[in-house]
Design a protein around this motif. Structure first.
Motif, PDB file in Angstrom:
ATOM      1  N   TRP A   1      -7.584  91.957  20.813  1.00 20.17           N
ATOM      2  CA  TRP A   1      -7.944  93.331  20.456  1.00 20.17           C
ATOM      3  C   TRP A   1      -7.573  93.684  19.021  1.00 20.17           C
ATOM      4  CZ3 TRP A   1     -11.270  96.177  23.064  1.00 20.17           C
ATOM      5  CH2 TRP A   1     -11.515  95.836  24.410  1.00 20.17           C
TER       6      TRP A   1
ATOM      7  N   THR B   1      -3.960  88.539  24.799  1.00 24.14           N
ATOM      8  CA  THR B   1      -4.806  89.726  24.956  1.00 24.14           C
ATOM      9  C   THR B   1      -4.630  90.670  23.766  1.00 24.14           C
ATOM     10  OG1 THR B   1      -4.670  89.572  27.372  1.00 24.14           O
ATOM     11  CG2 THR B   1      -5.323  91.696  26.435  1.00 24.14           C
TER      12      THR B   1
ATOM     13  N   SER C   1     -13.869  91.007  23.211  1.00 17.44           N
ATOM     14  CA  SER C   1     -12.468  91.070  23.624  1.00 17.44           C
ATOM     15  C   SER C   1     -12.353  91.365  25.116  1.00 17.44           C
ATOM     16  CB  SER C   1     -11.730  92.155  22.822  1.00 17.44           C
ATOM     17  OG  SER C   1     -11.700  91.845  21.459  1.00 17.44           O
TER      18      SER C   1
ATOM     19  N   SER D   1     -10.752  88.628  27.490  1.00 16.66           N
ATOM     20  CA  SER D   1      -9.480  88.992  28.129  1.00 16.66           C
ATOM     21  C   SER D   1      -9.491  88.682  29.617  1.00 16.66           C
ATOM     22  CB  SER D   1      -9.185  90.478  27.912  1.00 16.66           C
ATOM     23  OG  SER D   1      -9.014  90.774  26.552  1.00 16.66           O
TER      24      SER D   1
END
Length: 237
Positions: free
Chosen positions: A60, A56, A23, A27
């Motif tokens: 997550w 984003t 992530s 990102s």
């Protein structure tokens, strides 16, 4: 805390850390666009989009989901009333637990890759979806291999009123269920590279539901002639 729960939590922590790393990297590589894909259809084409902030957030979500599932698995192992049986089934429990963590991490990596490849020719390819389905099929084979080795518990396996009230019914049902899930997994792997469109997405689910239904129905027939089935406590209220 039981050793097998500690093992499951250790694998989960590792998988969650890997997912967080994915992530973090993904990102930083997201394009500055309002058309970043966050969901894909059965044919591999993106059908839902978000801006960079929304994408984003989605990146997550998977580490959070992995941590939540790991927590549920640990709690379930603690509260199951049949602790001795669950300990005897710990290999199967760990296979389900660790396998789920690995597959979730693989799915997350595939999603992150496709999100960062916005606009590239491969961004709408169904190949990633095929490999995800094949990985789920492999997990089914592993689970099916260990199902016959389980003992009666409330947290895993084919849990029906008949399997939970008769050890003989549990054992015979899970022998059949193990074979059916291994067959479903093998067919699912083949189907992942044969089917297209909606059947690519649905075929493994149909196979899994079919294997489960057959096992549930079979458990009732076995229970009818089981010699150890419970007949009741005899209490009068």
């Amino acid at each position: 805390m039981k050793p097998y729960v500690q093992t499951g939590l250790a694998w989960s922590a590792g998988a969650t850390l890997v997912a967080c790393g994915i992530s973090l990297v993904a990102s930083s590589q997201l394009p500055d666009s309002t058309q970043i894909p966050i969901h894909w259809g059965a044919d591999g084409s993106p059908d839902k989009f978000a801006d960079r902030e929304g994408a984003t957030f989605m990146l997550w979500m998977m580490p959070a989901i992995s941590a939540f599932i790991a927590t549920c698995m640990a709690i379930a192992a603690t509260v199951d009333p049949r602790q001795a049986n669950l300990s005897a089934s710990r290999k199967a429990y760990l296979i389900c637990w660790i396998g789920a963590m690995i597959v979730l991490t693989g799915i997350h990596a595939g999603i992150a890759f496709m999100m960062t490849r916005t606009g590239a020719p491969s961004s709408g390819s169904p190949e990633m979806i095929r490999w995800i389905i094949a990985a789920c099929g492999a997990l089914f084979i592993l689970i099916g291999n260990y199902l016959p080795k389980t003992r009666s518990t409330f947290m895993m396996g084919i849990r029906t009123p008949w399997t939970l009230s008769s050890d003989m019914t549990w054992e015979k049902t899970h022998r059949l269920a193990g074979r059916l899930f291994m067959l479903a997994g093998a067919l699912g792997i083949i189907g992942a590279f044969v089917f297209n469109g909606i059947w690519l997405a649905l075929q493994l689910s149909v196979l899994a539901i079919g294997a489960t239904l057959i096992s549930v129905i079979y458990s009732w027939f076995v229970w009818r002639t089981a010699t150890d089935r419970e007949e009741g406590s005899g209490y009068i209220v």
